[in-house]
Design a protein around this motif. Sequence first.
Motif, PDB file in Angstrom:
ATOM      1  N   UNK A 282      14.152  -1.806   3.142  1.00  0.00           N
ATOM      2  CA  UNK A 282      13.882  -0.532   3.869  1.00  0.00           C
ATOM      3  C   UNK A 282      13.292   0.231   2.841  1.00  0.00           C
ATOM      4  N   UNK A 283      12.145   0.770   3.065  1.00  0.00           N
ATOM      5  CA  UNK A 283      11.330   1.432   2.259  1.00  0.00           C
ATOM      6  C   UNK A 283      10.724   0.925   1.072  1.00  0.00           C
ATOM      7  N   UNK A 284      10.661  -0.683   1.114  1.00  0.00           N
ATOM      8  CA  UNK A 284      10.092  -1.209  -0.139  1.00  0.00           C
ATOM      9  C   UNK A 284      11.167  -1.320  -1.223  1.00  0.00           C
TER      10      UNK A 284
ATOM     11  N   UNK B 291      -2.118   0.322  -4.452  1.00  0.00           N
ATOM     12  CA  UNK B 291      -2.228  -1.019  -4.037  1.00  0.00           C
ATOM     13  C   UNK B 291      -1.517  -2.226  -4.887  1.00  0.00           C
ATOM     14  N   UNK B 292      -0.906  -3.018  -4.304  1.00  0.00           N
ATOM     15  CA  UNK B 292      -0.441  -4.032  -5.004  1.00  0.00           C
ATOM     16  C   UNK B 292      -0.407  -5.147  -4.338  1.00  0.00           C
ATOM     17  N   UNK B 293      -0.163  -6.480  -4.768  1.00  0.00           N
ATOM     18  CA  UNK B 293      -0.067  -7.717  -4.058  1.00  0.00           C
ATOM     19  C   UNK B 293       1.440  -8.424  -4.849  1.00  0.00           C
ATOM     20  N   UNK B 294       1.837  -9.253  -3.841  1.00  0.00           N
ATOM     21  CA  UNK B 294       3.183  -9.970  -4.324  1.00  0.00           C
ATOM     22  C   UNK B 294       2.902 -11.691  -3.899  1.00  0.00           C
ATOM     23  N   UNK B 295       2.961 -12.498  -4.799  1.00  0.00           N
ATOM     24  CA  UNK B 295       2.549 -13.887  -4.420  1.00  0.00           C
ATOM     25  C   UNK B 295       4.097 -14.646  -4.840  1.00  0.00           C
TER      26      UNK B 295
ATOM     27  N   UNK C 110       0.705  -0.933  -0.073  1.00  0.00           N
ATOM     28  CA  UNK C 110      -0.027   0.107  -0.001  1.00  0.00           C
ATOM     29  C   UNK C 110       0.806   1.150   0.089  1.00  0.00           C
ATOM     30  N   UNK C 111       0.909   1.816  -0.808  1.00  0.00           N
ATOM     31  CA  UNK C 111       1.811   3.295  -1.329  1.00  0.00           C
ATOM     32  C   UNK C 111       3.236   2.665  -1.596  1.00  0.00           C
ATOM     33  N   UNK C 112       3.990   3.011  -0.423  1.00  0.00           N
ATOM     34  CA  UNK C 112       5.184   2.675  -0.234  1.00  0.00           C
ATOM     35  C   UNK C 112       5.629   1.681   0.742  1.00  0.00           C
ATOM     36  N   UNK C 113       4.497   1.249   1.548  1.00  0.00           N
ATOM     37  CA  UNK C 113       4.764   0.073   2.668  1.00  0.00           C
ATOM     38  C   UNK C 113       4.521  -1.221   2.169  1.00  0.00           C
ATOM     39  N   UNK C 114       5.228  -2.259   2.499  1.00  0.00           N
ATOM     40  CA  UNK C 114       4.786  -3.699   2.268  1.00  0.00           C
ATOM     41  C   UNK C 114       4.541  -4.479   3.590  1.00  0.00           C
TER      42      UNK C 114
END
Length: 129
Positions: free
Chosen positions: A70-72, A111-115, A43-47
């Motif tokens: 750090x910082x995504x 917004x994003x997802x990583x699988x 979400x934005x710059x946070x994972x």
Amino acid sequence: MSGCSSLNVSSNPVPLHGSVTTDIKADIEVGEKITGKSSATKILFFTMSDDSEYADGMTYGNGGGSGLGLGGLDPVSAVKSSAAYNAIKTSGADVIEAPRYIAKKNDYLVYGTIDVTVEGYKGTIRSVE
């Protein structure tokens, strides 16, 4: 809303040649196929991830092998590390032999997802000399 999606499947298309000299010899028994999975949400710059345990000493691309970056900066590396940890932990392996990572990243502006899924073979260290 608009977004994009990408899929990355890693494998070594040609054999790598290198030379390492050591006096240490390990006897590793290769067993059945093992799998591990992990995912994270951006979400934005946070994972954010539900996983809090990672396989240390592994590097993927330009990032380290533990933490969420750090910082995504490289969150995919952290998700790969967590998937590797999950495969080792659930199978009781010492190492993953011939690992193959499949990373799917969906990115929708804010917004994003990583699988990530890792597949390989269970490696059990029988002895080290």
